[in-house]
Design an enzyme around this catalytic site. Structure first.
Site, short mmCIF file in Angstrom:
data_model
loop_
_atom_site.label_atom_id
_atom_site.label_comp_id
_atom_site.label_asym_id
_atom_site.label_seq_id
_atom_site.Cartn_x
_atom_site.Cartn_y
_atom_site.Cartn_z
N GLU A 102 11.44 -12.57 60.69
CA GLU A 102 12.34 -11.68 61.43
C GLU A 102 13.39 -11.10 60.49
O GLU A 102 13.78 -11.75 59.51
CB GLU A 102 12.98 -12.49 62.57
N ASP A 103 13.84 -9.89 60.77
CA ASP A 103 14.84 -9.28 59.90
C ASP A 103 16.23 -9.88 60.12
O ASP A 103 16.92 -10.23 59.17
CB ASP A 103 14.87 -7.74 60.07
N ASP A 106 20.86 -12.02 65.67
CA ASP A 106 22.22 -11.64 66.03
C ASP A 106 22.68 -12.56 67.17
O ASP A 106 23.22 -13.63 66.92
CB ASP A 106 22.18 -10.15 66.41
N LYS A 134 23.62 -13.81 61.92
CA LYS A 134 25.05 -13.61 62.19
C LYS A 134 25.52 -14.83 63.00
O LYS A 134 25.48 -14.81 64.23
CB LYS A 134 25.27 -12.32 62.99
N PHE A 155 27.73 -4.38 61.31
CA PHE A 155 26.41 -3.76 61.44
C PHE A 155 25.89 -3.38 60.05
O PHE A 155 26.60 -2.79 59.24
CB PHE A 155 26.48 -2.52 62.33
N ILE A 156 24.64 -3.73 59.77
CA ILE A 156 24.03 -3.42 58.47
C ILE A 156 22.77 -2.59 58.64
O ILE A 156 22.15 -2.57 59.71
CB ILE A 156 23.71 -4.70 57.66
P1 IMP Z 1 19.38 -10.51 69.05
O1 IMP Z 1 18.44 -10.66 70.21
O2 IMP Z 1 20.79 -10.22 69.52
O3 IMP Z 1 19.35 -11.67 68.09
O4 IMP Z 1 18.96 -9.18 68.33
C1 IMP Z 1 18.22 -9.11 67.20
C2 IMP Z 1 17.80 -7.68 66.95
O5 IMP Z 1 18.94 -6.78 67.01
C3 IMP Z 1 17.27 -7.51 65.55
O6 IMP Z 1 15.88 -7.76 65.48
C4 IMP Z 1 17.63 -6.08 65.23
O7 IMP Z 1 16.62 -5.21 65.70
C5 IMP Z 1 18.89 -5.82 65.98
N1 IMP Z 1 20.11 -5.96 65.13
C6 IMP Z 1 21.09 -6.87 65.27
N2 IMP Z 1 22.06 -6.70 64.34
C7 IMP Z 1 21.67 -5.64 63.58
C8 IMP Z 1 22.26 -4.98 62.44
O8 IMP Z 1 23.35 -5.31 61.92
N3 IMP Z 1 21.55 -3.93 61.94
C9 IMP Z 1 20.36 -3.51 62.45
N4 IMP Z 1 19.77 -4.11 63.52
C10 IMP Z 1 20.43 -5.16 64.08
MG MG Z 2 14.01 -7.20 64.61
#
Ligand code: IMP
Ligand code: MG
Length: 178
Positions: A102-103, A106, A134, A155-156
């Site tokens: 996963e990238d 968050d 994060k 945000f990146i």
């Molecule tokens: P989560 O369900 O809140 O953990 O969201 C994860 C997803 O939000 C990631 O797979 C990204 O697609 C997106 N995301 C969260 N933070 C960033 C960021 O800083 N830059 C770009 N995409 C982000």
């Molecule tokens: Mg993603």
């Protein structure tokens, strides 16, 4: 300080390709030490992880497989609200060691849902490998087995990650300028 514009926002260089490469290599050696003999299946979550996965996989020198999937959310009919669905996973993962690539994690909600969906398919082991976490934003309990960087809540963009679908082709990682 290198500044780039993506759509209506400005971003400044946060991590060079060299810094990322260092950590990707470290992660690859941790993964190798843990599961090299298990013929793991790397499950790459599109779109954001495509560059990270390409670099990570090329640092591994043991037999493994790679496949790609994306997570779609839609409004469910139950009170739980958003339902997540995996698109494009055709492999049978029963009894296998699966590494989710996963990238960024968050809130952790996406990964949590993904783990629930995959657990129903009876893998032997599921591991999570995320380029970024994060930690201050995490809203769920998650085992994140491998990570390259913990970052603040900024945000990146770049190295596969997008801002409104743009910026994925930036070779380094850029942080939003307030
Ligand atoms: P989560 O369900 O809140 O953990 O969201 C994860 C997803 O939000 C990631 O797979 C990204 O697609 C997106 N995301 C969260 N933070 C960033 C960021 O800083 N830059 C770009 N995409 C982000
Ligand atoms: Mg993603």
């Amino acid at each position: 300080m290198e500044i780039v514009e993506v759509k209506d926002k400005k971003f400044s260089l946060f991590l060079s390709q060299d810094k990322i490469k260092e950590q990707v290599k470290r992660m690859a050696s941790e993964i190798s030490a843990d599961i090299a003999g298990k013929h793991p299946l790397f499950l790459v979550i599109l779109n954001g992880s495509f560059i990270f996965a390409a670099d990570l996989l090329r640092e591994l020198d043991f037999p493994c497989e790679v496949t790609f999937t994306r997570v779609a959310s839609y409004e469910g009919t139950t009170s739980t609200g958003k339902v997540k669905e995996l698109i494009g996973l055709n492999e049978n993962i029963e009894g296998r060691t699966v590494v989710i690539v996963e990238d960024i994690i968050d809130s952790g909600v996406t990964m949590c849902e993904l783990l629930k969906i995959l657990a129903k398919k009876n893998p032997a082991d599921i591991r999570v490998a995320s380029l970024f976490v994060k930690p201050d934003n995490l809203k769920v309990e998650l085992d994140i087995h491998y990570r390259c960087f913990n970052i603040a809540n900024d945000f990146i963009v770049g190295y596969g990650l997008d801002y409104d679908q743009e910026g994925r082709n930036l070779p380094g990682i850029y942080k939003i300028v307030e």
